[in-house]
Design a protein around this motif. Structure first.
Motif, PDB file in Angstrom:
ATOM      1  N   LEU A 139      53.093  35.521  37.359  1.00 56.66           N
ATOM      2  CA  LEU A 139      53.543  36.485  36.357  1.00 56.66           C
ATOM      3  C   LEU A 139      54.799  36.039  35.622  1.00 56.66           C
TER       4      LEU A 139
ATOM      5  N   THR B 257      46.022  44.447  39.528  1.00 57.12           N
ATOM      6  CA  THR B 257      46.982  45.459  39.088  1.00 57.12           C
ATOM      7  C   THR B 257      46.276  46.575  38.325  1.00 57.12           C
TER       8      THR B 257
ATOM      9  N   SER C  39      55.802  32.191  40.468  1.00 61.48           N
ATOM     10  CA  SER C  39      54.956  33.369  40.340  1.00 61.48           C
ATOM     11  C   SER C  39      54.021  33.203  39.151  1.00 61.48           C
TER      12      SER C  39
ATOM     13  N   VAL D 131      50.060  39.452  49.795  1.00 68.52           N
ATOM     14  CA  VAL D 131      49.443  38.972  48.565  1.00 68.52           C
ATOM     15  C   VAL D 131      49.729  37.491  48.390  1.00 68.52           C
ATOM     16  N   THR D 132      50.968  37.083  48.678  1.00 71.20           N
ATOM     17  CA  THR D 132      51.336  35.675  48.569  1.00 71.20           C
ATOM     18  C   THR D 132      50.526  34.844  49.548  1.00 71.20           C
TER      19      THR D 132
ATOM     20  N   VAL E 184      45.781  38.445  39.268  1.00 72.29           N
ATOM     21  CA  VAL E 184      46.867  39.411  39.469  1.00 72.29           C
ATOM     22  C   VAL E 184      46.715  40.577  38.497  1.00 72.29           C
TER      23      VAL E 184
ATOM     24  N   VAL F  98      46.864  34.501  46.080  1.00 66.13           N
ATOM     25  CA  VAL F  98      46.617  34.989  44.731  1.00 66.13           C
ATOM     26  C   VAL F  98      47.616  34.302  43.820  1.00 66.13           C
TER      27      VAL F  98
ATOM     28  N   ASP G 237      54.305  41.293  43.432  1.00 68.70           N
ATOM     29  CA  ASP G 237      54.263  40.101  42.584  1.00 68.70           C
ATOM     30  C   ASP G 237      54.201  38.872  43.483  1.00 68.70           C
ATOM     31  N   PRO G 238      53.114  38.132  43.415  1.00 69.18           N
ATOM     32  CA  PRO G 238      52.932  37.009  44.342  1.00 69.18           C
ATOM     33  C   PRO G 238      53.805  35.805  43.984  1.00 69.18           C
TER      34      PRO G 238
END
Length: 192
Positions: free
Chosen positions: A71, A30, A69, A15-16, A26, A20, A55-56
Motif C-alpha cells: 500500500l 479491504t 508494504s 496478514v503479513t 489487499v 499478502v 496493512d501488510p
C-alpha cells in the motif's frame, strides 16, 4: 497471494505472515471487509480502521519497513488528493449548512464568534501557555534548534478540528438554528 504456516513470531501480524503482498489482493480484501462491516449494521468507518491496522508490511531481517508494504505507493500517491480535495469536500458536505446570506453580522453573533474564537485563539493561548509553563519553571528545556515562535506557528494545527467541532456542537445544542450557528463558527475558525 501465497500462504505459509504461521510461526509464533507471526501471531500478531497474520496478514503479513500469510504473504499478502500484492496491492490488488489487499484492496479486494479491504473492500470485502468494508462490505461485511457495513452489512452488519456497524458504522463502516470501523472497517477502514481495521484495514489500516492490517496493512501488510513485510519485515526483511526482522526490521519493520513501511516501504515494503504493497500500500506504500498507493498511500503516497493519494495523499495530496486526500488532504487537499477529498477530506475538505467530505467535511463541507457533512457540515450541511447553507452559506447563502452568511455575512459579517451573522459571523459576529455570540455563538458563531465564540466557536470561531475557541478554535483559533484558544489553541495559541493553550499551546504557548503549556510551553512557557513547562520551560520557565525548569521542568523542560527548549531544544537548541527551536525558536520561541515555533509553538505559536504549530498551534493552529493543534486541538480539535472542523469535523469534531461539528460533532460536539451537534451534541451540545438541540435547536437546528443553534447547530447551524455552530457550523458557521467552526467553518470560520477553521478558515482562520
Amino acid at each position: 497471494m501465497r500462504s505459509q504456516r504461521l510461526t509464533p513470531d507471526c501471531a500478531n501480524h497474520s496478514v503479513t505472515c500469510l504473504g499478502v503482498a500484492r496491492l490488488l489482493a489487499v484492496l479486494v480484501l479491504t473492500l470485502l471487509l468494508w462490505i461485511a462491516v457495513w452489512m452488519s449494521g456497524i458504522d463502516a468507518t470501523v472497517a477502514g480502521e481495521l484495514a489500516a491496522r492490517l496493512d501488510p508490511i513485510r519485515k526483511p531481517h526482522g526490521a519493520p519497513d513501511a516501504k515494503n508494504s504493497p500500500l506504500h505507493p498507493l498511500k503516497h500517491g493519494l495523499q495530496p488528493r486526500l488532504a487537499f480535495v477529498i477530506v475538505p469536500i467530505i467535511g463541507f458536505a457533512n457540515a450541511g449548512v447553507a452559506l447563502g446570506g452568511v455575512g459579517a453580522g451573522r459571523l459576529m453573533m455570540p455563538l458563531p464568534a465564540g466557536v470561531a474564537a475557541g478554535l483559533f485563539i484558544s489553541r495559541q493561548v493553550g499551546v504557548r501557555g503549556a510551553v512557557l509553563g513547562a520551560t520557565k519553571p525548569g521542568r523542560a528545556s527548549r531544544p537548541r534548534w527551536a525558536s520561541w515562535g515555533q509553538p505559536y506557528d504549530a498551534a493552529p494545527s493543534c486541538g480539535i478540528g472542523f469535523t469534531m467541532s461539528l460533532f460536539k456542537g451537534g451534541l451540545a445544542f438541540a435547536y437546528p438554528m443553534s447547530v447551524d450557528e455552530v457550523k458557521i463558527g467552526a467553518l470560520a475558525g477553521s478558515i482562520l
